[in-house]
Design an enzyme around this catalytic site. Structure first.
Site, mmCIF file in Angstrom:
data_model
loop_
_atom_site.group_PDB
_atom_site.id
_atom_site.type_symbol
_atom_site.label_atom_id
_atom_site.label_comp_id
_atom_site.label_asym_id
_atom_site.label_seq_id
_atom_site.Cartn_x
_atom_site.Cartn_y
_atom_site.Cartn_z
ATOM 1 N N ASP A 213 0.900 -1.186 0.100
ATOM 2 C CA ASP A 213 -0.015 0.069 0.477
ATOM 3 C C ASP A 213 0.711 1.335 -0.280
ATOM 4 O O ASP A 213 1.712 0.852 0.651
ATOM 5 C CB ASP A 213 -0.788 -0.194 1.174
ATOM 6 C CG ASP A 213 -2.088 0.919 1.545
ATOM 7 O OD1 ASP A 213 -2.839 1.452 0.378
ATOM 8 O OD2 ASP A 213 -1.541 1.958 2.019
ATOM 9 N N GLU A 262 14.997 -15.097 0.159
ATOM 10 C CA GLU A 262 14.855 -15.998 1.190
ATOM 11 C C GLU A 262 14.345 -17.999 1.194
ATOM 12 O O GLU A 262 14.198 -18.608 1.965
ATOM 13 C CB GLU A 262 15.404 -15.544 2.224
ATOM 14 C CG GLU A 262 16.512 -14.280 3.263
ATOM 15 C CD GLU A 262 15.954 -13.898 4.502
ATOM 16 O OE1 GLU A 262 16.523 -13.040 4.534
ATOM 17 O OE2 GLU A 262 15.096 -14.248 4.392
#
Length: 563
Positions: A213, A262
């Site tokens: 956002d 990751e």
């Protein structure tokens, strides 16, 4: 020669998002499983079979975090929990597992520009002295005037009213949106580290991606002498603006990308970045940043071949430069539903007239051609789903829902309504409640099947004819059209390539080939046009003999690709 767009990137599991169909769920208005008038995770779980039947690739969950609802959940109290009115973390885990079991990935909304004023950090800031570490996590300033009783600057918030609010000891804090949404100071290492923790928290729970956002707002550089509102407005948004779309913000997203990578597959992210140019937007979509950015240009396009072609060409040119993939959006939780936009008089290039006047007037029926709006919306959706890139769909559009305009003032919830005048609103008309009304599942009942105890926003009587129950299994219904073309899209979508068929394109017609020998043709006009030779795969409206009627899109397979 035909104009040709192509991005040659091999697809793999890590690239699922590049051409995904993503269904946005506004949790409070989707389904209520606990009979309190507010949608929740139990309600979503109860509708997983429905989501599977839509043939979407992912769902995007708008905020479900603890919140006072000063801004529909975009005022977050705790970024690593679920609002008790919506559910629990255990129910969230169950939802993710069930969606994954249905072959649907999960994207969650992240709100990093600001927290709620009830967030533990902001409460600590209020209880701490000037210059403290707690205050440095936000943006506090002394006031102006002889006694500091005036705000640091005359800035206005996006929702109207002052952008600075004073606290008890006389200092002021910045809030780009509602006063309950204090802006974070992203120069503070604890802010940066805490959001990395949040990204891992949800990724570890199986979340596949994040919608970011106000992605253009995080990095700020405020000089000692703040500019005035007028000066701020004149400053270019070229990467150096004090508040918006600073180049510095991409250092933050580079840190995030390292966290995303990751995981196997890497987590995806899409930026909600309202910026001045597509070139600026492309910076959010780089492989070492968020990877994708919302393209809102179709939200501002009239239903004309010229408008759509201009947007499509320009958008695809940008992704060719970045190696990303574009997004296509016709409706969302912040915009007037596209079935209504297309049933109203055209904007003709005016950004402030795309339905705003109609909503302000309470939605007078004589101004809205409901049938034409839905015809055009179905045609536009089929065109959208034929394009290379990802398509973001908003709950209820598959039911052909129009905007709900006649909501009594006492029931409205959007701060953009309460804190502004119609003339000054940044969001169209009376705010965004009209597209957030809980969707109808059954023809009757206290809330058309949304829940057993009514709905938190009033639903109009005409919802009955748009309910899932009324459309399910009905040949030619908007719901069945969405199911059909989304299923086809999965089978047909190949390389990210588009080639205009200039022999078919015209003032009212857009036609383009996709890899695999299939063709999309949209008639934007009123008069029918000839149907090209080929096997008809789907049509947004019934064909008339060998002609495509007005406001209709058709997909065809042809054995020989034209040159």
């Amino acid at each position: 020669m035909s104009e040709h767009h192509s991005v040659e990137i091999p697809l793999s599991d890590a690239d699922w998002w590049r051409q995904a169909a993503v269904y946005q769920i506004y949790p409070r208005s989707f389904a209520d499983g606990t009979a309190d008038g507010v949608g929740d995770l139990t309600g979503i779980i109860s509708r997983i079979d429905y989501l599977r039947s839509l043939n979407v690739d992912a769902v995007w969950l708008s905020p479900f975090y603890p919140s006072a609802l000063a801004d529909g959940g975009y005022d977050v109290d705790d970024y690593r929990d679920v609002d008790p009115r919506i559910g629990t973390l255990e129910q969230f885990d169950e939802l993710v597992d069930l969606l994954h079991g249905a072959g649907i990935r999960v994207i969650v909304d992240l709100v990093p520009n600001h927290s709620s004023d009830r967030h533990a950090w902001f409460q600590e800031a209020l209880a701490s002295p000037k210059g403290s570490n707690a205050r440095e996590r936000y943006i506090f300033r002394d006031g102006t005037g002889p006694d500091g009783s005036l705000p640091p600057a005359d800035w206005e918030s996006i929702f109207g009213g002052p952008a600075w609010t004073q606290v008890e000891d006389g200092q002021w804090y910045l809030h780009s949106f509602a006063r309950e949404q204090p802006d974070f100071n992203w120069d503070h290492p604890e802010v940066r580290e805490d959001f990395l923790h949040t990204l891992r928290f949800w990724s570890d729970r199986g979340v596949d991606g994040f919608r970011v956002d106000v992605a253009q707002g995080l990095a700020k550089e405020l000089p000692e002498q703040l500019p005035t509102k007028a000066q701020l407005k004149e400053m270019p948004k070229d990467g150096t603006h004090p508040l918006w779309d600073r180049d510095d913000v991409h250092r933050i997203y580079a840190e995030w990308r390292r966290v995303f990578n990751e995981y196997d597959p890497p987590r995806m992210a899409v930026a909600e970045a309202w910026v001045d140019t597509p070139e600026r937007r492309a910076k959010y979509a780089t492989p070492d940043g968020l990877g994708q950015a919302f393209n809102f240009d179709l939200l501002e396009a009239d239903f004309t071949a010229a408008d759509f072609r201009e947007v499509i060409d320009f958008s695809l040119e940008q992704v060719e430069k970045t190696g990303s993939t574009t997004t296509w959006v016709l409706s969302n939780h912040d915009q007037i539903r596209h079935a209504t936009r297309y049933g109203l008089p055209p904007r003709n290039g005016s950004p402030d007239k795309h339905g705003a006047d109609w909503v302000i007037a309470g939605g007078p029926e004589e101004q809205l051609d409901r049938e034409l709006g839905i015809r055009r919306a179905r045609a536009a959706t089929m065109l959208e789903l034929a394009l290379p890139g990802s398509a973001y769909l908003y709950q209820g559009e598959e039911l052909g829902l129009h905007e709900v305009a006649d909501i009594p003032d006492e029931h409205r919830q959007d701060p953009a309504f309460w804190r502004t005048t119609p003339e000054s609103r940044s969001f169209d008309g009376l705010g965004r409640d009209g597209c957030r009304v809980p969707i109808p599942w059954t023809r009757g009942g206290s809330s058309f099947g949304f829940g057993e105890d009514g709905a938190h926003l009033p639903q109009p009587g005409w919802f009955a004819e748009h309910a899932v129950e009324a459309l399910d299994g009905v040949a030619g219904s908007t719901l069945e059209l969405y199911r059909e073309v989304l299923g086809l899209r999965r089978k047909l979508q190949g390389a990210e390539e588009l080639r205009w068929d200039e022999s078919l394109c015209g003032p009212d017609v857009l036609a383009f080939d996709r890899p695999g020998g299939w063709l999309s043709v949209t008639n934007f006009g009123e008069a029918p046009v000839p149907l090209p030779v080929g096997e008809v795969l789907a049509s947004s409206m019934p064909l008339v003999g060998d002609e495509i009627p007005g406001a209709t899109t058709v997909w065809l397979r042809r054995s020989v690709r034209s040159s």
